[in-house]
Design an enzyme around this catalytic site. Structure first.
Site, PDB file in Angstrom:
ATOM      1  N   CYS A 165       0.826  -1.215   0.000  1.00 41.09           N
ATOM      2  CA  CYS A 165       0.000   0.000   0.000  1.00 41.09           C
ATOM      3  C   CYS A 165       0.857   1.261   0.000  1.00 41.09           C
ATOM      4  O   CYS A 165       1.901   1.301   0.650  1.00 41.09           O
ATOM      5  CB  CYS A 165      -0.861   0.054   1.237  1.00 41.09           C
ATOM      6  SG  CYS A 165      -1.864  -1.396   1.482  1.00 41.09           S
ATOM      7  N   ARG A 213       5.129   0.150  -5.935  1.00 47.10           N
ATOM      8  CA  ARG A 213       5.101  -0.675  -4.721  1.00 47.10           C
ATOM      9  C   ARG A 213       4.184  -1.888  -4.873  1.00 47.10           C
ATOM     10  O   ARG A 213       4.292  -2.842  -4.121  1.00 47.10           O
ATOM     11  CB  ARG A 213       4.621   0.163  -3.529  1.00 47.10           C
ATOM     12  CG  ARG A 213       5.532   1.321  -3.211  1.00 47.10           C
ATOM     13  CD  ARG A 213       4.861   2.298  -2.275  1.00 47.10           C
ATOM     14  NE  ARG A 213       4.724   1.787  -0.936  1.00 47.10           N
ATOM     15  CZ  ARG A 213       5.617   1.957   0.035  1.00 47.10           C
ATOM     16  NH1 ARG A 213       6.710   2.641  -0.212  1.00 47.10           N
ATOM     17  NH2 ARG A 213       5.419   1.467   1.232  1.00 47.10           N
ATOM     18  N   TRP A 265      -2.978  -2.743  -1.499  1.00 44.37           N
ATOM     19  CA  TRP A 265      -2.572  -4.113  -1.812  1.00 44.37           C
ATOM     20  C   TRP A 265      -3.331  -4.971  -0.818  1.00 44.37           C
ATOM     21  O   TRP A 265      -3.077  -4.918   0.391  1.00 44.37           O
ATOM     22  CB  TRP A 265      -1.058  -4.251  -1.628  1.00 44.37           C
ATOM     23  CG  TRP A 265      -0.498  -5.552  -2.087  1.00 44.37           C
ATOM     24  CD1 TRP A 265      -0.086  -5.871  -3.347  1.00 44.37           C
ATOM     25  CD2 TRP A 265      -0.260  -6.709  -1.283  1.00 44.37           C
ATOM     26  NE1 TRP A 265       0.383  -7.163  -3.378  1.00 44.37           N
ATOM     27  CE2 TRP A 265       0.282  -7.706  -2.122  1.00 44.37           C
ATOM     28  CE3 TRP A 265      -0.468  -7.024   0.062  1.00 44.37           C
ATOM     29  CZ2 TRP A 265       0.629  -8.973  -1.672  1.00 44.37           C
ATOM     30  CZ3 TRP A 265      -0.122  -8.291   0.509  1.00 44.37           C
ATOM     31  CH2 TRP A 265       0.429  -9.244  -0.358  1.00 44.37           C
ATOM     32  N   ASN A 322      -1.765   1.839   5.872  1.00 45.88           N
ATOM     33  CA  ASN A 322      -0.860   0.798   5.400  1.00 45.88           C
ATOM     34  C   ASN A 322      -0.470  -0.020   6.626  1.00 45.88           C
ATOM     35  O   ASN A 322      -0.103   0.544   7.648  1.00 45.88           O
ATOM     36  CB  ASN A 322       0.381   1.460   4.772  1.00 45.88           C
ATOM     37  CG  ASN A 322       1.375   0.448   4.248  1.00 45.88           C
ATOM     38  OD1 ASN A 322       1.098  -0.742   4.212  1.00 45.88           O
ATOM     39  ND2 ASN A 322       2.539   0.920   3.845  1.00 45.88           N
ATOM     40  N   GLY A 323      -0.578  -1.331   6.539  1.00 41.94           N
ATOM     41  CA  GLY A 323      -0.224  -2.176   7.677  1.00 41.94           C
ATOM     42  C   GLY A 323      -1.321  -3.185   7.953  1.00 41.94           C
ATOM     43  O   GLY A 323      -2.212  -3.391   7.123  1.00 41.94           O
ATOM     44  N   GLU A 341      17.588 -17.551  -7.876  1.00 37.23           N
ATOM     45  CA  GLU A 341      17.219 -16.207  -8.315  1.00 37.23           C
ATOM     46  C   GLU A 341      16.634 -16.251  -9.736  1.00 37.23           C
ATOM     47  O   GLU A 341      15.631 -15.585 -10.031  1.00 37.23           O
ATOM     48  CB  GLU A 341      18.444 -15.278  -8.244  1.00 37.23           C
ATOM     49  CG  GLU A 341      18.231 -13.861  -8.759  1.00 37.23           C
ATOM     50  CD  GLU A 341      17.114 -13.097  -8.061  1.00 37.23           C
ATOM     51  OE1 GLU A 341      16.597 -13.552  -7.034  1.00 37.23           O
ATOM     52  OE2 GLU A 341      16.723 -12.034  -8.586  1.00 37.23           O
ATOM     53  N   LYS A 362      12.862 -15.079 -10.701  1.00 38.80           N
ATOM     54  CA  LYS A 362      12.649 -14.008 -11.693  1.00 38.80           C
ATOM     55  C   LYS A 362      11.641 -14.465 -12.741  1.00 38.80           C
ATOM     56  O   LYS A 362      10.719 -13.748 -13.091  1.00 38.80           O
ATOM     57  CB  LYS A 362      14.002 -13.679 -12.343  1.00 38.80           C
ATOM     58  CG  LYS A 362      14.240 -12.321 -12.840  1.00 38.80           C
ATOM     59  CD  LYS A 362      14.534 -11.251 -11.826  1.00 38.80           C
ATOM     60  CE  LYS A 362      14.129 -11.443 -10.446  1.00 38.80           C
ATOM     61  NZ  LYS A 362      14.207 -10.594  -9.427  1.00 38.80           N
ATOM     62  N   GLU A 364       8.100 -14.725 -11.234  1.00 48.36           N
ATOM     63  CA  GLU A 364       7.548 -13.415 -10.867  1.00 48.36           C
ATOM     64  C   GLU A 364       6.923 -12.699 -12.052  1.00 48.36           C
ATOM     65  O   GLU A 364       5.815 -12.202 -11.954  1.00 48.36           O
ATOM     66  CB  GLU A 364       8.684 -12.505 -10.377  1.00 48.36           C
ATOM     67  CG  GLU A 364       8.993 -12.568  -8.933  1.00 48.36           C
ATOM     68  CD  GLU A 364      10.022 -11.525  -8.551  1.00 48.36           C
ATOM     69  OE1 GLU A 364      11.133 -11.550  -9.101  1.00 48.36           O
ATOM     70  OE2 GLU A 364       9.711 -10.681  -7.709  1.00 48.36           O
ATOM     71  N   HIS A 389      16.535 -37.163  -5.803  1.00 50.21           N
ATOM     72  CA  HIS A 389      15.963 -37.600  -4.528  1.00 50.21           C
ATOM     73  C   HIS A 389      14.459 -37.342  -4.476  1.00 50.21           C
ATOM     74  O   HIS A 389      13.874 -37.285  -3.392  1.00 50.21           O
ATOM     75  CB  HIS A 389      16.680 -36.903  -3.365  1.00 50.21           C
ATOM     76  CG  HIS A 389      18.110 -37.325  -3.257  1.00 50.21           C
ATOM     77  ND1 HIS A 389      18.493 -38.567  -2.810  1.00 50.21           N
ATOM     78  CD2 HIS A 389      19.257 -36.692  -3.612  1.00 50.21           C
ATOM     79  CE1 HIS A 389      19.812 -38.675  -2.858  1.00 50.21           C
ATOM     80  NE2 HIS A 389      20.297 -37.544  -3.352  1.00 50.21           N
ATOM     81  N   LYS A 402       6.427  -4.251  -4.392  1.00 56.74           N
ATOM     82  CA  LYS A 402       7.858  -3.943  -4.395  1.00 56.74           C
ATOM     83  C   LYS A 402       8.402  -3.914  -2.975  1.00 56.74           C
ATOM     84  O   LYS A 402       9.487  -4.373  -2.699  1.00 56.74           O
ATOM     85  CB  LYS A 402       8.063  -2.577  -5.067  1.00 56.74           C
ATOM     86  CG  LYS A 402       9.517  -2.146  -5.174  1.00 56.74           C
ATOM     87  CD  LYS A 402      10.224  -2.910  -6.242  1.00 56.74           C
ATOM     88  CE  LYS A 402      11.688  -2.576  -6.341  1.00 56.74           C
ATOM     89  NZ  LYS A 402      12.411  -3.668  -7.013  1.00 56.74           N
TER      90      LYS A 402
HETATM   91  O1  M6R Z   1      13.249  -4.621  -0.511  1.00 57.44           O
HETATM   92  P1  M6R Z   1      13.804  -5.974  -0.224  1.00 57.44           P
HETATM   93  O2  M6R Z   1      15.097  -6.245  -0.915  1.00 57.44           O
HETATM   94  O3  M6R Z   1      13.891  -6.256   1.262  1.00 57.44           O
HETATM   95  O4  M6R Z   1      12.749  -6.990  -0.809  1.00 57.44           O
HETATM   96  C1  M6R Z   1      12.878  -8.359  -0.584  1.00 57.44           C
HETATM   97  C2  M6R Z   1      11.966  -9.132  -1.499  1.00 57.44           C
HETATM   98  O5  M6R Z   1      10.635  -8.793  -1.267  1.00 57.44           O
HETATM   99  C3  M6R Z   1      12.299  -8.880  -2.971  1.00 57.44           C
HETATM  100  O6  M6R Z   1      13.619  -9.200  -3.268  1.00 57.44           O
HETATM  101  C4  M6R Z   1      11.373  -9.708  -3.873  1.00 57.44           C
HETATM  102  O7  M6R Z   1      11.676 -11.060  -3.765  1.00 57.44           O
HETATM  103  C5  M6R Z   1      11.476  -9.174  -5.296  1.00 57.44           C
HETATM  104  N1  M6R Z   1      10.172  -9.089  -5.859  1.00 57.44           N
HETATM  105  C6  M6R Z   1      12.312 -10.018  -6.173  1.00 57.44           C
HETATM  106  O8  M6R Z   1      12.323  -9.600  -7.488  1.00 57.44           O
END
Ligand code: M6R
Length: 597
Positions: free
Chosen positions: A2, A28, A74, A98-99, A471, A475, A478, A494, A592
């Site tokens: 949010c 965000r 969000w 927000n929260g 990673e 990616k 996502e 396994h 974000k």
């Molecule tokens: O702001 P941060 O680096 O703490 O965020 C951590 C994760 O939320 C962030 O890396 C998330 O996995 C991304 N969407 C990856 O692309």
């Protein structure tokens, strides 16, 4: 997650500030939007589900109002809908939040017993009803805020207006970020400074359990019943804003930012700022704590420290670390990694570590973010504003910081030999030379269609290649929504190998000479079962292996290899998402800055 915007100032500017601010906070992640403002003595509220443009289409930008609040939601409690979108109103109070209010059920029951009814599923409506209830019973807004805060459990950044006070906004904050931007006869409020930094470069950060009254040219902030003085800080330049330039989305642009960022980062920490480093000699243990991609960068950090410094490192998910028994003492350094510096789980861990008196260091991008203010030492990633939800340049700069840290650490231990320094200089030079031409080479993968419509994609690797597999897999899922998982290459047989069928895509990242032949054997096992194998390997490693596709990566050297190796996978994910015509910068359901746990 949010995003909050608030403004009090010039009546012809309010709509512009709210809508621009919300646009700056779009990155965000959100699923609905809304604003509220005073107009002709009434509070008007407009809300829409979906993208901000839906809201912009119904807002009359010529409305004259001196005060307004805005929100990108969000969803946490209740699905994305206009009813659940913020602002929420109860009696005289209209608020954005927000929260998460963790005890919403008991509070709701108490308020319902008092005859108050609710129309949404949200915790925010309960919070607003409680504020209104306390205001009705005290007729004093600051007291009502204190009474409300004493009853709620959870996290909140709240901005609200009260129909009885048309010349101020109110704020309350705990565990979710909230900043005031100080202008000339005008005050801004936002979740982060990008929402107002085009209008003012003066700001102050609200700390936990602070609350107050914000007027055009004053603000009164309180904590524990007493007014407190806040320090005003200055945003250096307006560098917090970036734009897409000629790229079709931020993700693509941010991948192309990487070479420049790395060059500047290495220069910065080598030249002037190596003295930022704490006294490493006292530490016997490092723990790295982070979430998502930052956790994956931490895994690379672990590999680097173990391989080169022969030093044990543990890497933990912040969401687990915060609830486990922590084995850290005065000889432990806890490193928190976070692009935003606002990730709720990581911050909770940093608070715990601080309360234990254990030393901590933050690797963080956003200047003055909550995390950067909680730790003993800070390494800024200096990656500039990252707007795509999927991190690319942020991740790369986190890995680069681990290389820089390793060098400083070993220098202090007097174990950084001339050979290692030569390797560092040589690897850095190679990396900076090959990186831009390589990005261009990875702009076209003729076999992308073979990934789409497959039930699963797999990524395997060993040691740092396993960390990279995690990673690369994250990616891909996502931004393209393709199902994908990463495994340590030796683990496949396994259990997971049961999922390999004809044409199942399996990416093998094998850039590590030491384990290359082992990963190769695992690949052969996949191939024998009909898997569609894509091997990512170095131009210097054995090329005779029979796979379906190859991604050839320049051999930089083991210190810098991970920074190089992730690039084709970042671009691959972008291209898959583009082919699927998805919203690359704002993948569904993702935020974000994950400011709730
Ligand atoms: O702001 P941060 O680096 O703490 O965020 C951590 C994760 O939320 C962030 O890396 C998330 O996995 C991304 N969407 C990856 O692309």
């Amino acid at each position: 997650m949010c995003g909050i915007v608030g403004y009090i100032g010039q009546k012809e500017k309010t709509m512009n500030v709210l809508l621009n601010g919300l646009e700056r906070l779009e990155y965000r992640g959100y699923d609905s939007t809304g604003i509220a403002y005073f107009h002709k003595n009434n509070v008007e509220i407009l809300k829409k589900t979906g993208k901000l443009n839906q809201l912009k289409n119904v807002v009359n930008k010529n409305i004259q109002s001196e005060i307004g609040i805005g929100h990108t939601r969000w969803a946490t409690h209740g699905k994305p809908s206009e009813l659940n979108a913020h602002p929420h109103c109860c009696g005289k109070i209209t608020a954005v939040h927000n929260g998460i209010i963790e005890n919403m059920n008991s509070l709701k029951k108490k308020l319902q017993d008092e005859g108050i009814s609710f129309i949404s599923d949200t915790d925010t409506e309960v919070l607003v009803a409680l504020l209104n209830y306390e205001y009705e019973h005290t007729n004093h807004m600051v007291t009502a805020m204190e009474r409300t805060m004493s009853q709620i459990i959870g996290s909140y950044a709240v901005v609200f207006i009260n129909e009885d006070d048309k010349d101020c906004l109110y704020v309350m904050k705990k565990d979710s970020p909230l900043l005031l931007g100080i202008g000339n006869q005008e005050t801004y409020i936002a979740s982060d400074m990008s929402a107002f930094c085009e209008f003012t470069n003066q700001y102050c950060i609200l700390d936990d359990e602070e609350y107050g009254v914000v007027e055009k040219n004053h603000y009164h902030i309180y904590k524990d019943g007493k007014e407190i003085k806040k320090d005003i800080e200055k945003i250096e330049g307006l560098s917090c804003l970036s734009n897409k330039e000629a790229y079709d989305c931020y993700m693509h642009k941010e991948i192309y930012d990487i070479p420049k960022i790395l060059k500047e980062l290495f220069t910065f920490y080598e030249d002037e700022h190596s003295h930022l480093i704490p006294d490493y000699k006292k530490y016997h243990k490092i723990q790295i704590v982070a979430c998502g991609s930052a956790y994956h960068a931490g895994m690379i950090g672990k590999c680097l420290f173990e391989q080169f410094a022969n030093f044990p490192v543990e890497v933990e998910y912040a969401s687990e670390y915060r609830y486990k028994t922590i084995f850290a003492d005065e000889n432990t350094l806890v490193i928190f990694v976070s692009q935003s510096g606002e990730t709720a789980d990581t911050i909770a861990c940093a608070k715990k570590i601080k309360s234990m008196g254990v030393d901590s260091l933050a690797i963080v991008n956003v200047y003055n973010s909550t995390l950067s203010r909680l730790t003993n030492y800070v390494y800024y990633m200096k990656a500039g504003e990252e707007r795509a939800v999927a991190t690319t340049k942020g991740y790369s700069s986190q890995v680069a910081i681990f290389v820089i840290l390793l060098r400083e650490w070993m220098k202090q231990q007097k174990t950084w030999s001339k050979e290692l320094e030569a390797m560092y200089q040589d690897g850095k030079e190679k990396l900076l030379k090959v990186i831009t031409p390589c990005l261009k080479q990875y702009e076209h993968f003729s076999w992308i269609s073979n990934l789409i419509n497959q039930p699963s994609n797999f990524f395997i690797g060993r040691r740092s290649d396993y960390a990279l597999s995690m990673e690369a897999s994250l990616k891909l899922k996502e931004v393209s929504y393709l199902n994908s998982s990463a495994y340590a290459a030796g683990e496949l047989k396994h259990g997971t190998i049961s999922l390999i069928e004809e044409k199942t895509p399996v990416f093998a990242i094998a850039t590590d000479e030491y384990t290359y032949s082992k990963t190769k054997s695992n690949l052969m096992e996949v191939k024998a079962r009909g898997g569609y194998v894509i091997l990512a390997t170095l131009d210097t490693l054995d090329d005779s292996i029979d796979v379906d596709e190859k991604i050839i990566i320049p051999d930089v050297n083991p210190l810098f290899q991970s920074i190089m190796t992730i690039l084709p996978f970042q671009l691959l994910s972008y291209h898959v998402a583009k082919k699927l015509k998805l919203d690359i910068d704002h993948p569904r359901n993702l935020a974000k800055s994950v400011t709730v746990e």
